[in-house]
Enzyme design. Structure first.
Site, mmCIF file in Angstrom:
data_model
loop_
_atom_site.group_PDB
_atom_site.id
_atom_site.type_symbol
_atom_site.label_atom_id
_atom_site.label_comp_id
_atom_site.label_asym_id
_atom_site.label_seq_id
_atom_site.Cartn_x
_atom_site.Cartn_y
_atom_site.Cartn_z
ATOM 1 C CG PHE A 1 -47.795 25.737 -21.955
ATOM 2 C CD1 PHE A 1 -47.602 26.409 -23.163
ATOM 3 C CD2 PHE A 1 -46.696 25.155 -21.337
ATOM 4 C CE1 PHE A 1 -46.354 26.487 -23.743
ATOM 5 C CE2 PHE A 1 -45.432 25.230 -21.905
ATOM 6 C CZ PHE A 1 -45.256 25.906 -23.119
ATOM 7 N N GLY A 2 -51.838 27.302 -20.620
ATOM 8 C CA GLY A 2 -53.216 27.056 -20.241
ATOM 9 C C GLY A 2 -53.634 25.665 -20.694
ATOM 10 C CG MET B 1 -48.240 27.721 -9.716
ATOM 11 S SD MET B 1 -49.298 28.869 -10.611
ATOM 12 C CE MET B 1 -49.565 28.004 -12.168
ATOM 13 C CG HIS C 1 -49.117 34.142 -12.113
ATOM 14 N ND1 HIS C 1 -49.672 32.940 -12.536
ATOM 15 C CD2 HIS C 1 -47.968 33.809 -11.455
ATOM 16 C CE1 HIS C 1 -48.899 31.944 -12.154
ATOM 17 N NE2 HIS C 1 -47.856 32.442 -11.507
ATOM 18 C CG HIS D 1 -54.670 35.237 -13.238
ATOM 19 N ND1 HIS D 1 -54.145 35.300 -11.968
ATOM 20 C CD2 HIS D 1 -53.856 34.403 -13.937
ATOM 21 C CE1 HIS D 1 -53.060 34.529 -11.895
ATOM 22 N NE2 HIS D 1 -52.860 33.980 -13.086
ATOM 23 C CB SER E 1 -56.005 33.060 -16.938
ATOM 24 O OG SER E 1 -54.885 33.232 -17.781
ATOM 25 N N GLY F 1 -58.661 29.764 -16.979
ATOM 26 C CA GLY F 1 -58.463 30.228 -18.349
ATOM 27 C C GLY F 1 -59.386 29.496 -19.289
ATOM 28 C CB SER F 2 -59.108 26.251 -21.032
ATOM 29 O OG SER F 2 -58.494 25.651 -19.940
ATOM 30 C CG MET G 1 -46.042 33.039 -19.055
ATOM 31 S SD MET G 1 -46.616 31.533 -19.854
ATOM 32 C CE MET G 1 -48.197 31.318 -19.016
ATOM 33 C CG ASP H 1 -52.878 30.125 -12.143
ATOM 34 O OD1 ASP H 1 -53.596 29.708 -13.069
ATOM 35 O OD2 ASP H 1 -52.022 31.023 -12.294
ATOM 36 N N GLY I 1 -56.016 24.380 -14.331
ATOM 37 C CA GLY I 1 -56.956 23.257 -14.403
ATOM 38 C C GLY I 1 -58.209 23.420 -13.562
ATOM 39 C CG MET J 1 -45.595 32.165 -14.248
ATOM 40 S SD MET J 1 -46.909 31.435 -15.224
ATOM 41 C CE MET J 1 -47.897 32.899 -15.521
ATOM 42 C CG ASP K 1 -51.351 33.685 -16.462
ATOM 43 O OD1 ASP K 1 -50.931 33.559 -15.299
ATOM 44 O OD2 ASP K 1 -52.447 33.238 -16.846
#
Ligand code: DX5
Ligand code: ZN
Length: 230
Positions: free
Chosen positions: A146-147, A140, A69, A36, A11, A197-198, A40, A175, A177, A71, A38
């Protein structure tokens, strides 16, 4: 037959927002299967990222699959703009409005693959009558927005979805964690696309892109049960 091998979709929410082009090139060179994106709106989720012009600017850099994605709520008025921006897969949230059936038809009608995302509180059964209109279900495993949030265990939902999907050509994407400790749980339950992501961008940069490669390889190895690369 749908390709159900594990795919890693970094992401770019965790990328350097001033350098998306080079960040996308770096993650693809380091083994990303999909990219990916995101989107928002500060309304459906309490955070704001970017819209169609930015996504269009990402497009020439993405050589794999651009997985967008949304949101956002409402969705339908923006579908053509994301088709024009070059999304390969466009995922809307089931919770974004009362007419997901229409939304999925419109996404496919605009020439994209149609995804449907489920917040943690939404049950698997809610998609039962939508599966034939859907190319991807995104489960999800955090509340979207938030990441870097803590993984919420949704393995029972993934198992139910996997059974409901059966032989249909529908990806199960996870998606939120996802890291080497959580990836095996969701893959074992039936997921084949892992957004991260992270866990991909942590410790790296475009000038230290080999860290992205190590992070992607660590998630993939954990997910597939292979021994970590030496
Ligand atoms: C969350 C986004 C995710 C997010 C995942 O609302 O949809 O794609 O970037 O980030 P991590 O992997 O850090 O949980
Ligand atoms: Zn996402």
């Amino acid at each position: 037959m749908l390709d159900r091998t594990v795919k890693i979709a970094p992401s770019i929410l965790s990328a350097d927002f001033a350098d998306f082009g080079r960040e996308i090139q770096a993650i693809e060179a380091q083994g990303a299967d999909w990219v990916h994106v995101d989107v928002m709106d500060g309304h459906f989720v309490p955070n704001l990222t970017f819209g169609p012009p930015a996504v269009k600017a990402f497009r020439p850099h993405v050589k794999t699959v651009m997985d967008v994605h949304l949101m956002i709520s409402p969705v339908d008025a923006y579908i053509d703009a994301y088709a024009e921006a070059g999304a390969d897969i466009l995922t809307a949230h089931l919770e974004a409005g009362p007419h997901s059936h229409r939304t999925l038809q419109a996404i496919r009608g605009a020439g994209m693959k149609a995804g449907l995302a489920l917040n943690p509180g939404t049950p698997a059964e809610a998609v039962e009558h939508l599966l034939d209109l859907t190319d991807l279900i995104c489960v999800m495993t955090v509340n979207p927005g938030f990441g870097g949030q803590k993984f919420i265990d949704m393995t029972d939902k993934i198992r139910k979805l996997s059974a409901m999907i059966g032989d249909r050509p529908v990806h199960i994407e996870i998606d939120g964690g996802v890291d080497p400790s959580t990836a095996p749980l969701v893959v074992e339950a039936g997921a084949d696309v892992l957004v991260a992501g992270s866990a991909v961008f942590r410790g790296g940069s475009v000038d230290k892109a080999e860290v992205y490669g190590e992070n992607i390889a660590a998630i993939r190895s954990a997910a597939t049960g292979a021994s970590a690369a030496a």
